[in-house]
Structure formats: C-alpha cells, structure tokens
Motif scaffolding. Structure first.
Motif, PDB file in Angstrom:
ATOM      1  N   ALA A 128       5.967   5.428  -4.563  1.00  0.00           N
ATOM      2  CA  ALA A 128       4.652   4.850  -4.319  1.00  0.00           C
ATOM      3  C   ALA A 128       4.294   3.746  -5.308  1.00  0.00           C
ATOM      4  CB  ALA A 128       3.583   5.937  -4.361  1.00  0.00           C
ATOM      5  N   GLY A 129       5.172   3.491  -6.287  1.00  0.00           N
ATOM      6  CA  GLY A 129       4.893   2.464  -7.285  1.00  0.00           C
ATOM      7  C   GLY A 129       5.240   1.068  -6.811  1.00  0.00           C
ATOM      8  N   LEU A 130       4.978   0.088  -7.663  1.00  0.00           N
ATOM      9  CA  LEU A 130       5.182  -1.318  -7.306  1.00  0.00           C
ATOM     10  C   LEU A 130       6.639  -1.610  -6.948  1.00  0.00           C
ATOM     11  CD1 LEU A 130       4.011  -4.206  -7.099  1.00  0.00           C
ATOM     12  CD2 LEU A 130       4.555  -4.483  -9.537  1.00  0.00           C
ATOM     13  N   ILE A 131       7.571  -1.200  -7.803  1.00  0.00           N
ATOM     14  CA  ILE A 131       8.987  -1.437  -7.528  1.00  0.00           C
ATOM     15  C   ILE A 131       9.477  -0.506  -6.430  1.00  0.00           C
ATOM     16  CG2 ILE A 131      11.306  -1.268  -8.492  1.00  0.00           C
ATOM     17  CD1 ILE A 131       9.994  -3.734  -9.394  1.00  0.00           C
ATOM     18  N   GLY A 132       8.961   0.730  -6.408  1.00  0.00           N
ATOM     19  CA  GLY A 132       9.337   1.659  -5.347  1.00  0.00           C
ATOM     20  C   GLY A 132       9.035   1.117  -3.965  1.00  0.00           C
ATOM     21  N   ARG A 133       7.945   0.403  -3.846  1.00  0.00           N
ATOM     22  CA  ARG A 133       7.582  -0.226  -2.563  1.00  0.00           C
ATOM     23  C   ARG A 133       8.607  -1.275  -2.158  1.00  0.00           C
ATOM     24  NH1 ARG A 133       1.541  -0.501  -1.401  1.00  0.00           N
ATOM     25  NH2 ARG A 133       0.663   1.284  -2.494  1.00  0.00           N
ATOM     26  N   ARG A 134       9.109  -2.009  -3.136  1.00  0.00           N
ATOM     27  CA  ARG A 134      10.109  -3.033  -2.821  1.00  0.00           C
ATOM     28  C   ARG A 134      11.434  -2.393  -2.410  1.00  0.00           C
ATOM     29  NH1 ARG A 134       5.964  -4.838  -3.081  1.00  0.00           N
ATOM     30  NH2 ARG A 134       6.369  -4.562  -0.862  1.00  0.00           N
ATOM     31  N   HIS A 135      11.772  -1.266  -3.017  1.00  0.00           N
ATOM     32  CA  HIS A 135      12.964  -0.535  -2.587  1.00  0.00           C
ATOM     33  C   HIS A 135      12.790  -0.051  -1.143  1.00  0.00           C
ATOM     34  CE1 HIS A 135      13.959  -0.866  -6.706  1.00  0.00           C
ATOM     35  NE2 HIS A 135      13.512   0.297  -7.123  1.00  0.00           N
ATOM     36  N   THR A 136      11.594   0.415  -0.836  1.00  0.00           N
ATOM     37  CA  THR A 136      11.289   0.880   0.520  1.00  0.00           C
ATOM     38  C   THR A 136      11.453  -0.252   1.522  1.00  0.00           C
ATOM     39  OG1 THR A 136       9.710   2.484  -0.366  1.00  0.00           O
ATOM     40  CG2 THR A 136       9.493   1.919   1.973  1.00  0.00           C
ATOM     41  N   GLU A 137      10.959  -1.414   1.159  1.00  0.00           N
ATOM     42  CA  GLU A 137      11.088  -2.593   2.007  1.00  0.00           C
ATOM     43  C   GLU A 137      12.556  -2.917   2.272  1.00  0.00           C
ATOM     44  OE1 GLU A 137       9.507  -7.235   2.054  1.00  0.00           O
ATOM     45  OE2 GLU A 137       9.464  -6.073   0.192  1.00  0.00           O
ATOM     46  N   ALA A 138      13.380  -2.825   1.230  1.00  0.00           N
ATOM     47  CA  ALA A 138      14.806  -3.120   1.371  1.00  0.00           C
ATOM     48  C   ALA A 138      15.466  -2.174   2.371  1.00  0.00           C
ATOM     49  CB  ALA A 138      15.495  -3.013   0.006  1.00  0.00           C
ATOM     50  N   VAL A 139      15.155  -0.888   2.260  1.00  0.00           N
ATOM     51  CA  VAL A 139      15.748   0.101   3.158  1.00  0.00           C
ATOM     52  C   VAL A 139      15.317  -0.149   4.601  1.00  0.00           C
ATOM     53  CG1 VAL A 139      15.863   2.560   3.728  1.00  0.00           C
ATOM     54  CG2 VAL A 139      15.978   1.824   1.331  1.00  0.00           C
ATOM     55  N   LEU A 140      14.037  -0.417   4.805  1.00  0.00           N
ATOM     56  CA  LEU A 140      13.536  -0.665   6.158  1.00  0.00           C
ATOM     57  C   LEU A 140      14.113  -1.953   6.743  1.00  0.00           C
ATOM     58  CD1 LEU A 140       9.839   0.449   5.650  1.00  0.00           C
ATOM     59  CD2 LEU A 140      11.466   1.478   7.249  1.00  0.00           C
ATOM     60  N   GLU A 142      -0.152  12.683  -3.457  1.00  0.00           N
ATOM     61  CA  GLU A 142      -0.129  12.557  -2.000  1.00  0.00           C
ATOM     62  C   GLU A 142      -0.814  11.290  -1.503  1.00  0.00           C
ATOM     63  OE1 GLU A 142      -1.146  15.271   1.940  1.00  0.00           O
ATOM     64  OE2 GLU A 142      -1.569  16.025  -0.075  1.00  0.00           O
ATOM     65  N   GLU A 143      -1.956  10.935  -2.093  1.00  0.00           N
ATOM     66  CA  GLU A 143      -2.726   9.801  -1.577  1.00  0.00           C
ATOM     67  C   GLU A 143      -1.967   8.476  -1.645  1.00  0.00           C
ATOM     68  OE1 GLU A 143      -7.068   7.607  -2.202  1.00  0.00           O
ATOM     69  OE2 GLU A 143      -6.671   9.532  -3.157  1.00  0.00           O
ATOM     70  N   PRO A 144      -1.359   8.125  -2.810  1.00  0.00           N
ATOM     71  CA  PRO A 144      -0.593   6.871  -2.844  1.00  0.00           C
ATOM     72  C   PRO A 144       0.580   6.881  -1.863  1.00  0.00           C
ATOM     73  CG  PRO A 144      -1.000   7.671  -5.066  1.00  0.00           C
ATOM     74  CD  PRO A 144      -1.419   8.764  -4.134  1.00  0.00           C
ATOM     75  N   LEU A 145       1.229   8.018  -1.702  1.00  0.00           N
ATOM     76  CA  LEU A 145       2.327   8.121  -0.751  1.00  0.00           C
ATOM     77  C   LEU A 145       1.849   7.847   0.670  1.00  0.00           C
ATOM     78  CD1 LEU A 145       4.351  11.232  -1.987  1.00  0.00           C
ATOM     79  CD2 LEU A 145       5.216   8.901  -1.803  1.00  0.00           C
ATOM     80  N   ALA A 146       0.707   8.425   1.013  1.00  0.00           N
ATOM     81  CA  ALA A 146       0.159   8.238   2.365  1.00  0.00           C
ATOM     82  C   ALA A 146      -0.171   6.769   2.623  1.00  0.00           C
ATOM     83  CB  ALA A 146      -1.080   9.108   2.551  1.00  0.00           C
ATOM     84  N   LYS A 147      -0.705   6.095   1.602  1.00  0.00           N
ATOM     85  CA  LYS A 147      -1.056   4.681   1.742  1.00  0.00           C
ATOM     86  C   LYS A 147       0.191   3.822   1.937  1.00  0.00           C
ATOM     87  CE  LYS A 147      -5.444   4.663  -0.797  1.00  0.00           C
ATOM     88  NZ  LYS A 147      -6.172   4.158  -1.991  1.00  0.00           N
ATOM     89  N   VAL A 148       1.236   4.120   1.161  1.00  0.00           N
ATOM     90  CA  VAL A 148       2.485   3.358   1.286  1.00  0.00           C
ATOM     91  C   VAL A 148       3.095   3.580   2.662  1.00  0.00           C
ATOM     92  CG1 VAL A 148       4.847   3.128   0.427  1.00  0.00           C
ATOM     93  CG2 VAL A 148       2.957   3.345  -1.184  1.00  0.00           C
ATOM     94  N   LYS A 149       3.095   4.812   3.112  1.00  0.00           N
ATOM     95  CA  LYS A 149       3.663   5.112   4.434  1.00  0.00           C
ATOM     96  C   LYS A 149       2.904   4.363   5.522  1.00  0.00           C
ATOM     97  CE  LYS A 149       5.015   8.926   7.450  1.00  0.00           C
ATOM     98  NZ  LYS A 149       5.183  10.402   7.558  1.00  0.00           N
ATOM     99  N   LEU A 168       4.620   1.495   7.915  1.00  0.00           N
ATOM    100  CA  LEU A 168       4.739   1.760   9.345  1.00  0.00           C
ATOM    101  C   LEU A 168       3.976   0.722  10.166  1.00  0.00           C
ATOM    102  CD1 LEU A 168       4.591   5.648   9.578  1.00  0.00           C
ATOM    103  CD2 LEU A 168       6.582   4.152   9.788  1.00  0.00           C
ATOM    104  N   GLU A 169       2.935   0.157   9.553  1.00  0.00           N
ATOM    105  CA  GLU A 169       2.215  -0.932  10.215  1.00  0.00           C
ATOM    106  C   GLU A 169       3.075  -2.191  10.248  1.00  0.00           C
ATOM    107  OE1 GLU A 169      -1.889  -3.507   9.515  1.00  0.00           O
ATOM    108  OE2 GLU A 169      -1.793  -1.426   8.831  1.00  0.00           O
ATOM    109  N   LYS A 170       3.801  -2.427   9.165  1.00  0.00           N
ATOM    110  CA  LYS A 170       4.650  -3.610   9.077  1.00  0.00           C
ATOM    111  C   LYS A 170       5.942  -3.438   9.875  1.00  0.00           C
ATOM    112  CE  LYS A 170       6.766  -6.744   5.680  1.00  0.00           C
ATOM    113  NZ  LYS A 170       6.993  -7.007   4.238  1.00  0.00           N
ATOM    114  N   TYR A 171       6.461  -2.192   9.917  1.00  0.00           N
ATOM    115  CA  TYR A 171       7.703  -1.893  10.637  1.00  0.00           C
ATOM    116  C   TYR A 171       7.419  -0.782  11.657  1.00  0.00           C
ATOM    117  CZ  TYR A 171       9.824  -4.287   6.622  1.00  0.00           C
ATOM    118  OH  TYR A 171      10.153  -5.202   5.642  1.00  0.00           O
ATOM    119  N   PRO A 172       6.765  -1.100  12.748  1.00  0.00           N
ATOM    120  CA  PRO A 172       6.337  -0.071  13.710  1.00  0.00           C
ATOM    121  C   PRO A 172       7.482   0.712  14.337  1.00  0.00           C
ATOM    122  CG  PRO A 172       5.986  -2.286  14.589  1.00  0.00           C
ATOM    123  CD  PRO A 172       6.336  -2.452  13.149  1.00  0.00           C
ATOM    124  N   GLN A 173       8.681   0.160  14.348  1.00  0.00           N
ATOM    125  CA  GLN A 173       9.835   0.872  14.893  1.00  0.00           C
ATOM    126  C   GLN A 173      10.558   1.691  13.823  1.00  0.00           C
ATOM    127  OE1 GLN A 173      10.123   0.716  18.207  1.00  0.00           O
ATOM    128  NE2 GLN A 173       8.357  -0.666  18.086  1.00  0.00           N
TER     129      GLN A 173
END
Length: 278
Positions: free
Chosen positions: A21-33, A46-53, A57-62
C-alpha cells in the motif's frame, strides 16, 4: 519462439508484494498489472489496502488485485496467505520483498529523527530488522519454497543506494542546529538494505539450479514532497542532477519478474541517477 516484447509479459502469474500500500509498493503493483499478472498486496492496515485495490481496479478493470492484511514477521500469518493463494490459483510465481520501516524526511518516521548512533533505541533497531530482514527471510522461505516445488519463480529484494553506499549525513543537516538535535539516517536502515543484498546472493545460489531467480533492486532518491533545501543537497550528489520519479521504476520491476531476465540471478540493479558512481 516468443518475440522480445512477449518475454516481458507475466500473464496470469501471481506476485506477492509486501508493503503493497506504500508509494513504491503501488509502482510494483502497476508493473505486475501492466504485465498481465495478479498482484497480491500485503500490508498492515486494511484501509490503505482497500484504497489501492480500488484505485488499480478502476485503472485496470480487466485485472485482478488481491489484498491481505498481514504481519510479515509472523510465519503463521504468511502460511495462511500462502495456503489461500494456492487454493485459489494453484501457484505463486513471484515475490517482491518491499516492506521496510523506511525513515523518510517527509514522513515524520519515528526512526528518522534527532537520534544519534550512541542513543539509538534498541526497540527501534529490533523493529526495523524484524520488518526489513526477518520479514523478507520469512516471505522468501514460505513463498519461495512454493516456487522451488514449481521449479519456477522470481524474487526481487528491494534494497536502496544505501545498500551500496553509506548515508551522507550532510544532506540531512540543518544550519544552526546542535549536534545532538541533528536529524540522521539511522544505522538500522543501512544494515537492513545491505543485508537484503546478502540474502539475494545466498538465495540465488541456493536456488540456482531449481528454477527460482533472486535479484536485488536498488531504487534511490525518490522525490515525494521533500523540502527544497534537502532536494537541492541530494541533487548535487547525483550525476543526473535530480531525484527520481515514481514512474521510473515499474519497467525495471517487470523486467526482473519476467522471462526477459531469464538468465539474471544474484544481480544488483541500481536505479540512482548515477549517485553511487561518484
């Protein structure tokens, strides 16, 4: 034979990301998607995780994004996540050991303050090593063993330029402030980031013939709203003359996770604008 571009795809691969859910973690998530994979984000809250998810999912709906509230220093917690992932997907293909108690200039972190080496608190030392090193060890042990059984997988340990060089404490100094009140980068951060590189080398040789690749990525000097004086000081230490942007990491992460780096293991990839060569 697949094209060069196709080798970067990780379609359907399950990749665990600690500190997701952190700044760099988000970029890793982007790479995987972007590579067609399934990021599995582990974080304490839980809250930061929910926001990142929701954001991804809005950016990558599939796409698919899994999240787990997790204490990565708990073997039992990690084993439960492993079992849940294997039950749902049947495989775990990647791990990014990203979580750390990162002392940030802009974040008011408790381990980044007017604490000198002689009075650095033992409890902070132990907490920093528990998250940064013990957590990485446990994740590699639990998720990496699944990869070993599969005879395939990729692990990235996220270190830092401070895993290669020592912190230059001058960039944190403030004029007119006594030595006792000067902010310093803590000893625990250097030890954790150097230790991760040792973990990489050990595991790369241990799993060398078993299909599991392990590499170190060293992001550095990430701009995230630091004050002007700090930005100027650190930029003067970097040949490229500037701090890094968050969007300058995902492509390298995807490369290290994918078959594009199939003959790379035990390596250290440094993204620092040239800072460590000066």
């Amino acid at each position: 034979m697949s094209s060069i571009f196709d080798q970067f795809m990780i379609t359907g691969k399950v990749v665990v990301i600690t500190g997701g859910a952190g700044l760099i973690g988000r970029r890793h998530t982007e790479a995987v998607l972007e590579g067609g994979g399934i990021p599995v984000l582990l974080d304490l809250f839980e809250e930061p995780l929910a926001k990142v998810k929701e954001e991804f999912l809005e950016k990558y709906p599939q796409g698919k994004v899994e999240t787990y509230v997790a204490d990565i220093t708990s073997k039992e917690c990690l084993e439960g996540i492993r079992d849940a992932l294997l039950e749902k997907y049947g495989h775990i293909d990647g791990l990014i050991n990203n979580a750390a108690n990162n002392p940030k200039m802009e974040g008011g972190s408790k381990n980044m303050g007017a604490i000198q080496f002689y009075n650095f608190p033992l409890d902070i030392w132990q907490e920093d090593l528990a998250v940064g090193l013990t957590g990485a060890f446990l994740c590699a042990q639990i998720f990496g063993t699944v990869m070993e059984k599969q005879k395939s997988g990729a692990i990235i340990n996220i270190s830092s330029d401070y895993g290669v060089i020592s912190p230059n404490q001058n960039i944190y100094r403030k004029e007119g402030v006594s030595e006792e009140e000067q902010i310093i980068k803590p000893v625990s951060y250097s030890v954790v980031k150097h230790g991760l590189m040792g973990l990489t080398k050990y595991l790369a040789t241990y799993w060398g013939k078993k299909g599991v690749r392990v590499n170190t990525l060293c992001p550095a000097s990430l701009f995230n709203g630091q004050d002007e004086e700090f930005v100027k000081k650190i930029s003067e230490l970097i040949p490229m003359g500037r701090m890094s942007r968050p969007d300058e990491y995902p492509a390298t992460v995807l490369y290290l996770l994918s078959d594009a780096s199939s003959y790379m293991t035990g390596a250290t990839v440094i993204l620092d604008g040239g800072r460590t060569i000066w």
